[in-house]
Design an enzyme around this catalytic site. Sequence first.
Site, PDB file in Angstrom:
ATOM      1  N   HIS A  13       0.914  -1.341  -0.064  1.00 36.26           N
ATOM      2  CA  HIS A  13      -0.016   0.124  -0.335  1.00 36.26           C
ATOM      3  C   HIS A  13       0.792   1.282  -0.063  1.00 36.26           C
ATOM      4  O   HIS A  13       0.488   2.189  -0.698  1.00 36.26           O
ATOM      5  CB  HIS A  13      -0.747  -0.107   1.435  1.00 36.26           C
ATOM      6  N   ARG A  42      -6.338   1.082 -10.988  1.00 33.67           N
ATOM      7  CA  ARG A  42      -6.132   0.012 -10.061  1.00 33.67           C
ATOM      8  C   ARG A  42      -7.364   0.193  -9.114  1.00 33.67           C
ATOM      9  O   ARG A  42      -6.976   0.760  -8.051  1.00 33.67           O
ATOM     10  CB  ARG A  42      -4.938  -0.111  -9.620  1.00 33.67           C
ATOM     11  N   GLU A  51      -1.454 -11.758 -18.555  1.00 33.80           N
ATOM     12  CA  GLU A  51      -0.459 -11.631 -17.309  1.00 33.80           C
ATOM     13  C   GLU A  51      -0.144 -12.815 -17.015  1.00 33.80           C
ATOM     14  O   GLU A  51       0.702 -13.199 -15.831  1.00 33.80           O
ATOM     15  CB  GLU A  51      -0.878 -10.586 -16.334  1.00 33.80           C
ATOM     16  N   ASN A  96       4.091  -7.207 -15.252  1.00 33.69           N
ATOM     17  CA  ASN A  96       4.769  -7.233 -14.076  1.00 33.69           C
ATOM     18  C   ASN A  96       4.359  -8.815 -13.716  1.00 33.69           C
ATOM     19  O   ASN A  96       5.078  -9.513 -12.970  1.00 33.69           O
ATOM     20  CB  ASN A  96       4.042  -6.341 -12.754  1.00 33.69           C
ATOM     21  N   ASP A  97       3.119  -9.144 -13.795  1.00 32.70           N
ATOM     22  CA  ASP A  97       2.640 -10.432 -13.562  1.00 32.70           C
ATOM     23  C   ASP A  97       3.209 -11.554 -14.568  1.00 32.70           C
ATOM     24  O   ASP A  97       3.672 -12.644 -14.029  1.00 32.70           O
ATOM     25  CB  ASP A  97       1.375 -10.370 -13.210  1.00 32.70           C
ATOM     26  N   ARG A 120       7.642 -11.796  -7.746  1.00 36.39           N
ATOM     27  CA  ARG A 120       7.644 -10.265  -7.990  1.00 36.39           C
ATOM     28  C   ARG A 120       7.929  -9.352  -6.781  1.00 36.39           C
ATOM     29  O   ARG A 120       8.762  -8.356  -6.924  1.00 36.39           O
ATOM     30  CB  ARG A 120       6.471  -9.414  -8.817  1.00 36.39           C
ATOM     31  N   CYS A 137       0.484  -2.517 -19.836  1.00 32.22           N
ATOM     32  CA  CYS A 137       0.436  -1.481 -18.609  1.00 32.22           C
ATOM     33  C   CYS A 137       1.352  -1.984 -17.575  1.00 32.22           C
ATOM     34  O   CYS A 137       1.126  -1.302 -16.596  1.00 32.22           O
ATOM     35  CB  CYS A 137      -1.237  -1.367 -18.342  1.00 32.22           C
TER      36      CYS A 137
HETATM   37  C1  PEP Z   1       0.875  -6.164 -14.378  1.00 27.99           C
HETATM   38  O1  PEP Z   1       0.879  -7.049 -13.642  1.00 27.99           O
HETATM   39  O2  PEP Z   1       1.742  -5.785 -15.113  1.00 27.99           O
HETATM   40  C2  PEP Z   1      -0.243  -5.086 -13.926  1.00 27.99           C
HETATM   41  C3  PEP Z   1      -0.101  -3.835 -14.605  1.00 27.99           C
HETATM   42  O3  PEP Z   1      -0.936  -5.211 -12.752  1.00 27.99           O
HETATM   43  P1  PEP Z   1      -0.323  -5.099 -11.259  1.00 27.99           P
HETATM   44  O4  PEP Z   1       0.782  -4.671 -11.403  1.00 27.99           O
HETATM   45  O5  PEP Z   1      -1.486  -4.367 -10.509  1.00 27.99           O
HETATM   46  O6  PEP Z   1      -0.577  -6.642 -10.779  1.00 27.99           O
HETATM   47 MG    MG Z   2      -1.041  -7.747 -12.505  1.00 31.17          MG
END
Ligand code: PEP
Ligand code: MG
Length: 596
Positions: free
Chosen positions: A204, A311, A447, A470-471, A481, A518
């Site tokens: 957070h 988000r 993802e 990211n995922d 991660r 994203c």
């Molecule tokens: C991602 O996984 O790249 C993504 C944009 O979602 P988050 O980072 O919120 O999991």
């Molecule tokens: Mg994600």
Amino acid sequence: MSSDGHTADGRAGAAVWRGVGAAAGVAFGPALVIRGSVDELPAELAAAGDVEAEIARLLQAVARTREQLMALREEVRARVSGNEAAIFDSHLQVLADAQFTGRIRDTVRTQGSSAEFAVRSVADQLSRKLASLTDEYLRERAVDVHDVARRIIRNLLGIPDMVPRELDRPCVIVADALTPSETVLLPRDRVLGFVMDRGSATSHTALLARALEIPAVVGLHNFSSEVRTGDAVLLDGARGIVVLRPSKPDLDAFHRVAAVRRRVETDLQQLRHLPAVTPDGRVIELHANIENNTEFAAVLEHGAAGIGLYRTEYLWLTRGRAASEAEQIEVYVSAARAMAPRPVIIRVLDLGGDKFMGAAGGEYREANPFLGVRSIRYLLRHPEVFRAQLRAILHASAVGDVRVMYPMISDVSELKQANELLRTCQRELAAEGVACNARIPVGAMIEIPSAALTADVLAEQVDFFCIGTNDLIQYTLAVDRVNDNVIHLYQPTHPSVLRLIQLTIDAAHRRGIWVGVCGEMAADPMLAMLLLGMGIDELSMSPSAVPAVKDVIRKTPLAEARAMAKTALAAGTAGEVQQLCRDFIRQRAPELLDLV
Ligand code: PEP
Ligand code: MG
């Protein structure tokens, strides 16, 4: 700057620590150390002396806590927003609950516990019980109970509010752990950076830091116990590095990066109203990722063309409870209005993984929460939560270009179920006479490798894809991660990741839908070039990252980016691709090299 793990590197005076980069940017300044977690109480505090005196002490602390919470609610409403102030409404409700305070009193009386121990033990019991209930709203009180318990204990121990409301000079906040209600109180204009022992890039505090554009490094274990208020601290939020009592060379490097950043940022300001178009005419949609409605000004100031990722789980996390349908309508409608006619892509709840709250995910007690009931899986198991969110998004679709996006899709059946519920909500709203967009664009996040590999199948069900790198990186490479022990294995340029991205882009284009990225890859100008060459249509990133990415797009002919991407896709290692991208940007936009 060098780094060698979590401990000091042995240089006289200076010590380099490596954590998790949570918000990009460099900062240098005196530390303000906020330590005061009262989650573990010393054993000598366990028993009460005089029971009646203990109860009087407890009542005083509760009354003081109530006064503080009411004052804080007003302060945050005035200084931040009503959204954040709602945290304190929830806390006041916990405090007003006779079950909570009554049981603390009974525990002191019947067990002879000290008030501090009684508060801790009742809070633990109550939050465990709440977390196991079926009622969504009650389950989510668990986080509030802990937050309120901490405040009462601090009042009992005479530990003043840890978080200063005013700072006489700018400083770097160094803390063991800050709760959401503490973080929102910090005087934002005086905070140069954040360094925290606990937390992850998606914790957070990290989300808040990114939203506020405050450089942050988290997950530093025991850093705060090594620092004294006033010690010089240097941090690099992009690289996750913190230098305590930096040496002259460290400072020189810092000043060099800061000067380049300032110069580049001033130059980039001029791009604000210009489109992100390559010299040979390829237009890329550049959007911003946001977590709450306070970020619209930043989105526009940095020249983003809309919101590519909202988000929404942040609405749950700041409240520490579910956002009601009415609350969500207010938030989404005002987002749509503020951004109109620009698009707003609202991602449905992505709770779970490391984004726990009292309820969502917490109730499942899983060994591997990232592989468990996260995100769309949670929503499909809790259709009442999903339904309320879809209805709220549909309300907003009547006033702007609102689109809905489903995260963590691993199979087409999830998309079909989600779309079915969306259609049900559309029918309900039509029957209620509520206006909404019957053709609201629907997107799937790609993802998970299974989604990328079946992108052709998924594309039949949606209007667009957004690749959550990211995922995707975490699930492809089996690298958590948020686990800094394996951070060196987290490689955006790994050939497997690039191949999955290419598969997704090609499948989307064959089916005639657009595809964006994203995840954080989109925010790195070097990697954005690679994505451009691979055929991406849209990139979405934190608002402050938009200008540099726009700059390289405007300087790079698509044909050259394509050639570079082709070579990159044939490379065997992440390192080779990294080098290729670096060489490419050195030719195209060398001034950005210090920033990436
Ligand atoms: C991602 O996984 O790249 C993504 C944009 O979602 P988050 O980072 O919120 O999991
Ligand atoms: Mg994600």
